[in-house]
Design a protein around this motif. Structure first.
Motif, PDB file in Angstrom:
ATOM      1  N   ARG A  38       0.659  -7.493 -29.109  1.00 26.01           N
ATOM      2  CA  ARG A  38      -0.255  -7.061 -28.050  1.00 26.01           C
ATOM      3  C   ARG A  38       0.510  -6.323 -26.959  1.00 26.01           C
ATOM      4  N   ASN A  41       1.286  -2.821 -28.171  1.00 25.58           N
ATOM      5  CA  ASN A  41       0.089  -2.001 -28.202  1.00 25.58           C
ATOM      6  C   ASN A  41      -0.305  -1.552 -26.798  1.00 25.58           C
ATOM      7  N   THR A  42      -0.258  -2.479 -25.860  1.00 26.63           N
ATOM      8  CA  THR A  42      -0.607  -2.156 -24.472  1.00 26.63           C
ATOM      9  C   THR A  42       0.341  -1.127 -23.899  1.00 26.63           C
ATOM     10  N   GLN A  45      -0.251   2.356 -25.406  1.00 28.99           N
ATOM     11  CA  GLN A  45      -1.415   2.983 -24.781  1.00 28.99           C
ATOM     12  C   GLN A  45      -1.033   3.588 -23.427  1.00 28.99           C
ATOM     13  N   ARG A  97     -12.470  -4.514 -28.046  1.00 28.01           N
ATOM     14  CA  ARG A  97     -11.030  -4.411 -27.805  1.00 28.01           C
ATOM     15  C   ARG A  97     -10.370  -3.556 -28.881  1.00 28.01           C
ATOM     16  N   ASN A 101      -8.320  -0.126 -28.310  1.00 33.01           N
ATOM     17  CA  ASN A 101      -6.921  -0.049 -28.740  1.00 33.01           C
ATOM     18  C   ASN A 101      -6.693   1.122 -29.691  1.00 33.01           C
ATOM     19  N   THR A 105      -4.364   4.671 -28.973  1.00 34.43           N
ATOM     20  CA  THR A 105      -3.076   4.777 -29.665  1.00 34.43           C
ATOM     21  C   THR A 105      -3.152   5.849 -30.753  1.00 34.43           C
TER      22      THR A 105
END
Length: 276
Positions: A38, A41-42, A45, A97, A101, A105
């Motif tokens: 996570r 991924n955050t 982004q 979510r 996401n 990305t």
């Protein structure tokens, strides 16, 4: 010559460095074949969102640390939790979510108005493969492989992989690769058009840098409109595509890059583009 700028992404799971117009984003969980966390991924982004509007960034390279590119989702973590898609959320919350996401990305890599290059030192699987396919261009080490992998873990697939793969290899081959989840070696990936270049593992970093610098010193405005033209052509009607090309082509003719290129052509020298 300026020194590379190391960017704090807020997590060790993603490394970022800006050098000579090239932003290199490195997925950094080598012990897990760079499986997506996570935090990773955050951070990805956030870095992509910033890069889109940072004039100092003229090309983006996405790669993986160690011997892998990205194994996709963290299957071991999913097995430990017993629920790899929902967790403490409701199904609707989880779907929302996931949509956010994916668009921020893979979707951003695909639509980013700057060239994006994936460099694969090793396996790209599942969502990791989708991230690689979302980029404009791909260079692979000869030892790297690609696989959809989803069927092996009971997933249907995410991060736009079904779209990108279908566009690159056609619907029949895409279905084969999704249904059977077979590994595609570098030479086969090159033959299918999934990779643009294949090189020896020890040459990957040097070849990637050379390609990225070539893109970063190219005509930035023209690249922006080339990419939009090509993306629109995927589903556009021919007259719509030609109308868009006309608008973009005339606009590019008003840029400093175009004027510099014509002068360089007459003088028989290499142009120096400034992205304006």
């Amino acid at each position: 010559m300026s020194e590379p700028t190391v960017i704090d992404t807020g997590t060790p799971d993603l490394l970022a460095e800006l050098d000579a117009g090239v932003l290199t984003l490195t997925l950094n969980r080598p012990e897990a074949r760079n499986a997506m966390s996570r935090a990773m991924n955050t951070a990805l982004q956030e870095q992509l969102a910033l890069a889109e509007f940072d004039h100092a960034v003229r090309c983006i390279v996405l790669t993986g640390a160690g011997k892998g590119f990205c194994a996709g989702g963290d299957v071991k973590g999913m097995a430990a939790s017993g629920d790899g898609t929902v967790g403490a959320q409701t199904i609707d919350q989880a779907i929302h979510r996931q949509r956010v996401n994916q668009r921020a990305t893979a979707g951003k890599l695909f639509k980013m108005p700057k060239p994006t290059l994936a460099a694969l030192p090793g396996a790209a699987a599942g969502a990791g493969l989708a991230l690689a396919l979302a980029c404009d261009l791909r260079i692979m080490a000869s030892t790297a492989v690609m696989t959809t992998a989803f069927a092996k873990v009971g997933f249907s697939g995410d991060y736009g992989g079904s779209y990108f793969l279908t566009q690159l290899v056609g619907t029949a081959k895409a279905r084969e690769l999704y249904f059977l989840s077979e590994r595609v070696g570098a030479d086969e990936a090159l033959r299918l058009g999934l990779a643009n270049w294949v090189c020896a593992p020890e040459e990957l970093a040097e070849r990637t840098r050379a390609l990225a610098l070539r893109l970063a010193t190219g005509p930035t405005v023209a690249y922006r409109y080339m990419k939009e033209n090509l993306n629109r052509a995927l589903a556009g009607e021919v007259d719509d595509c030609m109308d868009l090309e006309a608008t973009h082509h005339i606009h590019c003719g008003q840029t400093e890059d175009h004027r510099e290129a014509t002068k360089a052509f007459v003088a028989k020298r290499e142009p120096v583009f400034n992205g304006r």
